[in-house]
Write a protein that holds these residues in place. Structure first.
Motif, PDB file in Angstrom:
ATOM      1  N   PHE A  23       0.824  -1.202   0.000  1.00 46.96           N
ATOM      2  CA  PHE A  23       0.000   0.000   0.000  1.00 46.96           C
ATOM      3  C   PHE A  23       0.865   1.260   0.000  1.00 46.96           C
ATOM      4  CE2 PHE A  23      -1.941   3.263   2.841  1.00 46.96           C
ATOM      5  CZ  PHE A  23      -2.877   3.744   1.948  1.00 46.96           C
ATOM      6  N   THR A  24       1.821   1.340   0.931  1.00 46.38           N
ATOM      7  CA  THR A  24       2.532   2.608   1.130  1.00 46.38           C
ATOM      8  C   THR A  24       3.608   2.895   0.092  1.00 46.38           C
ATOM      9  OG1 THR A  24       4.094   1.632   2.721  1.00 46.38           O
ATOM     10  CG2 THR A  24       2.091   2.668   3.612  1.00 46.38           C
ATOM     11  N   VAL A  25       4.242   1.893  -0.467  1.00 44.15           N
ATOM     12  CA  VAL A  25       5.290   2.184  -1.459  1.00 44.15           C
ATOM     13  C   VAL A  25       4.691   2.812  -2.720  1.00 44.15           C
ATOM     14  CG1 VAL A  25       7.089   1.190  -2.936  1.00 44.15           C
ATOM     15  CG2 VAL A  25       6.979   0.569  -0.510  1.00 44.15           C
ATOM     16  N   PRO A  26       3.643   2.244  -3.324  1.00 46.43           N
ATOM     17  CA  PRO A  26       3.046   2.935  -4.476  1.00 46.43           C
ATOM     18  C   PRO A  26       2.461   4.300  -4.099  1.00 46.43           C
ATOM     19  CG  PRO A  26       2.162   0.709  -4.308  1.00 46.43           C
ATOM     20  CD  PRO A  26       3.014   0.932  -3.109  1.00 46.43           C
ATOM     21  N   LEU A  27       1.864   4.392  -2.907  1.00 44.55           N
ATOM     22  CA  LEU A  27       1.349   5.663  -2.422  1.00 44.55           C
ATOM     23  C   LEU A  27       2.482   6.692  -2.388  1.00 44.55           C
ATOM     24  CD1 LEU A  27      -0.719   6.156   0.838  1.00 44.55           C
ATOM     25  CD2 LEU A  27       1.223   7.573   0.321  1.00 44.55           C
ATOM     26  N   ALA A  28       3.601   6.327  -1.775  1.00 44.96           N
ATOM     27  CA  ALA A  28       4.725   7.251  -1.621  1.00 44.96           C
ATOM     28  C   ALA A  28       5.320   7.660  -2.965  1.00 44.96           C
ATOM     29  CB  ALA A  28       5.797   6.620  -0.744  1.00 44.96           C
ATOM     30  N   LEU A  29       5.477   6.710  -3.860  1.00 46.05           N
ATOM     31  CA  LEU A  29       6.060   7.041  -5.162  1.00 46.05           C
ATOM     32  C   LEU A  29       5.124   7.930  -5.975  1.00 46.05           C
ATOM     33  CD1 LEU A  29       7.750   3.634  -5.991  1.00 46.05           C
ATOM     34  CD2 LEU A  29       8.839   5.750  -5.196  1.00 46.05           C
ATOM     35  N   THR A  30       3.825   7.729  -5.823  1.00 46.60           N
ATOM     36  CA  THR A  30       2.846   8.582  -6.503  1.00 46.60           C
ATOM     37  C   THR A  30       2.891   9.994  -5.930  1.00 46.60           C
ATOM     38  OG1 THR A  30       1.427   6.679  -6.936  1.00 46.60           O
ATOM     39  CG2 THR A  30       0.405   8.851  -7.069  1.00 46.60           C
ATOM     40  N   VAL A  31       2.909  10.103  -4.612  1.00 44.13           N
ATOM     41  CA  VAL A  31       2.986  11.419  -3.964  1.00 44.13           C
ATOM     42  C   VAL A  31       4.274  12.125  -4.370  1.00 44.13           C
ATOM     43  CG1 VAL A  31       3.290  12.559  -1.720  1.00 44.13           C
ATOM     44  CG2 VAL A  31       1.451  10.885  -2.036  1.00 44.13           C
ATOM     45  N   LYS A  32       5.368  11.402  -4.342  1.00 45.74           N
ATOM     46  CA  LYS A  32       6.661  11.984  -4.722  1.00 45.74           C
ATOM     47  C   LYS A  32       6.596  12.553  -6.137  1.00 45.74           C
ATOM     48  CE  LYS A  32      11.349  10.590  -5.889  1.00 45.74           C
ATOM     49  NZ  LYS A  32      12.275   9.456  -5.958  1.00 45.74           N
ATOM     50  N   ARG A  33       6.075  11.769  -7.057  1.00 48.58           N
ATOM     51  CA  ARG A  33       6.002  12.204  -8.455  1.00 48.58           C
ATOM     52  C   ARG A  33       5.101  13.421  -8.602  1.00 48.58           C
ATOM     53  NH1 ARG A  33       2.254  11.190 -12.069  1.00 48.58           N
ATOM     54  NH2 ARG A  33       1.387   9.461 -10.893  1.00 48.58           N
ATOM     55  N   LEU A  34       3.962  13.406  -7.947  1.00 50.22           N
ATOM     56  CA  LEU A  34       3.021  14.518  -8.080  1.00 50.22           C
ATOM     57  C   LEU A  34       3.508  15.795  -7.394  1.00 50.22           C
ATOM     58  CD1 LEU A  34      -0.345  12.602  -7.621  1.00 50.22           C
ATOM     59  CD2 LEU A  34       0.579  13.581  -9.733  1.00 50.22           C
ATOM     60  N   LEU A  35       4.142  15.672  -6.254  1.00 47.81           N
ATOM     61  CA  LEU A  35       4.604  16.865  -5.551  1.00 47.81           C
ATOM     62  C   LEU A  35       5.902  17.425  -6.114  1.00 47.81           C
ATOM     63  CD1 LEU A  35       3.667  16.241  -1.819  1.00 47.81           C
ATOM     64  CD2 LEU A  35       2.439  17.553  -3.565  1.00 47.81           C
ATOM     65  N   ASN A  36       6.664  16.600  -6.798  1.00 48.49           N
ATOM     66  CA  ASN A  36       7.901  17.106  -7.396  1.00 48.49           C
ATOM     67  C   ASN A  36       7.638  17.899  -8.669  1.00 48.49           C
ATOM     68  OD1 ASN A  36       9.496  16.184  -5.394  1.00 48.49           O
ATOM     69  ND2 ASN A  36      10.294  14.436  -6.509  1.00 48.49           N
ATOM     70  N   ARG A  37       6.423  17.833  -9.195  1.00 47.98           N
ATOM     71  CA  ARG A  37       6.066  18.579 -10.414  1.00 47.98           C
ATOM     72  C   ARG A  37       5.553  19.977 -10.113  1.00 47.98           C
ATOM     73  NH1 ARG A  37       2.116  15.164 -13.931  1.00 47.98           N
ATOM     74  NH2 ARG A  37       2.832  13.156 -13.280  1.00 47.98           N
ATOM     75  N   GLN A  38       5.580  20.387  -8.863  1.00 50.68           N
ATOM     76  CA  GLN A  38       5.004  21.685  -8.508  1.00 50.68           C
ATOM     77  C   GLN A  38       5.784  22.819  -9.158  1.00 50.68           C
ATOM     78  OE1 GLN A  38       2.100  22.044  -6.859  1.00 50.68           O
ATOM     79  NE2 GLN A  38       2.135  19.855  -7.239  1.00 50.68           N
ATOM     80  N   PRO A  39       5.100  23.746  -9.795  1.00 52.86           N
ATOM     81  CA  PRO A  39       5.785  24.887 -10.410  1.00 52.86           C
ATOM     82  C   PRO A  39       6.289  25.839  -9.329  1.00 52.86           C
ATOM     83  CG  PRO A  39       3.426  25.157 -10.574  1.00 52.86           C
ATOM     84  CD  PRO A  39       3.662  23.786  -9.979  1.00 52.86           C
ATOM     85  N   ALA A  40       7.340  26.582  -9.676  1.00 52.27           N
ATOM     86  CA  ALA A  40       7.882  27.577  -8.752  1.00 52.27           C
ATOM     87  C   ALA A  40       6.885  28.730  -8.622  1.00 52.27           C
ATOM     88  CB  ALA A  40       9.216  28.083  -9.256  1.00 52.27           C
ATOM     89  N   HIS A  41       6.727  29.237  -7.409  1.00 53.61           N
ATOM     90  CA  HIS A  41       5.800  30.355  -7.159  1.00 53.61           C
ATOM     91  C   HIS A  41       6.567  31.652  -7.000  1.00 53.61           C
ATOM     92  CE1 HIS A  41       2.162  27.914  -6.531  1.00 53.61           C
ATOM     93  NE2 HIS A  41       3.052  27.004  -6.198  1.00 53.61           N
TER      94      HIS A  41
END
Length: 181
Positions: free
Chosen positions: A163-181
């Motif tokens: 459960f947590t490894v795919p969750l973590a890798l998904t979160v990592k991928r999605l949060l690392n795409r955040q544009p600079a503000h």
């Protein structure tokens, strides 16, 4: 030309590290957590179908969606509500999975900024989640597996790794795409 390439790559690297260390906003954390939680929820059910149903024969395939209902409210309640046990079990499973996902997404930037890999943090998060969920089940219901049985402990923690490894890798991928503000 070689010196220009070095300067350009240094600028890109510093811009990338600045972007990666910025704190995501609350909407991004919730979005990443919900998507990560849903991803983990599906993967843990695949694990349960393969291992708990296919290999260990602990339950029938149809028992997976209604399992959460029995764990939270007891087998008697699960049996008494018939088909609704499936609906309630699915709702419990996915709501809790999304909540765990949002929690991971909220703590992930702290660990990311300190150079930890998401899947490494997920291993500890799995054990933590397993303990919290099963203490809650002990409190909520008297119908649960024997949590002193090593096979139950190991099997439960392994499922939470799934459960947590795919969750973590998904979160990592999605949060690392955040544009600079």
């Amino acid at each position: 030309m070689g010196s220009n390439v070095g300067i350009t790559s240094k600028k890109l690297n510093s811009a990338a590290s600045l972007n990666a260390s910025q704190k995501p906003d609350h909407r991004a954390i919730i979005r990443a957590g919900v998507i990560g939680g849903l991803t983990g929820a599906v993967i843990i059910w695949i694990y349960e179908a393969v291992v708990w149903v296919g290999v260990q024969h602990l339950m029938p395939m149809a028992g997976i969606p209604r399992n959460a209902t029995g764990l939270v409210f007891g087998k008697e309640f699960q049996e008494s509500i018939g088909i609704w046990a499936y609906v309630l079990g699915i709702a419990i499973h996915f709501v809790f999975s999304m909540a765990w996902g949002v929690l991971f997404a909220a703590i992930w930037p702290y660990f990311r900024d300190r150079g930890y890999e998401a899947s490494f943090i997920a291993l500890f998060f799995a054990v933590f989640a397993w303990i919290v969920m099963h203490v809650a089940i002990l409190i909520a219901s008297n119908n649960h597996p024997n949590y002193y049985d090593p096979a139950v402990i190991i099997g439960g923690i392994m499922s939470h790794f799934c459960f947590t490894v795919p969750l973590a890798l998904t979160v990592k991928r999605l949060l690392n795409r955040q544009p600079a503000h």
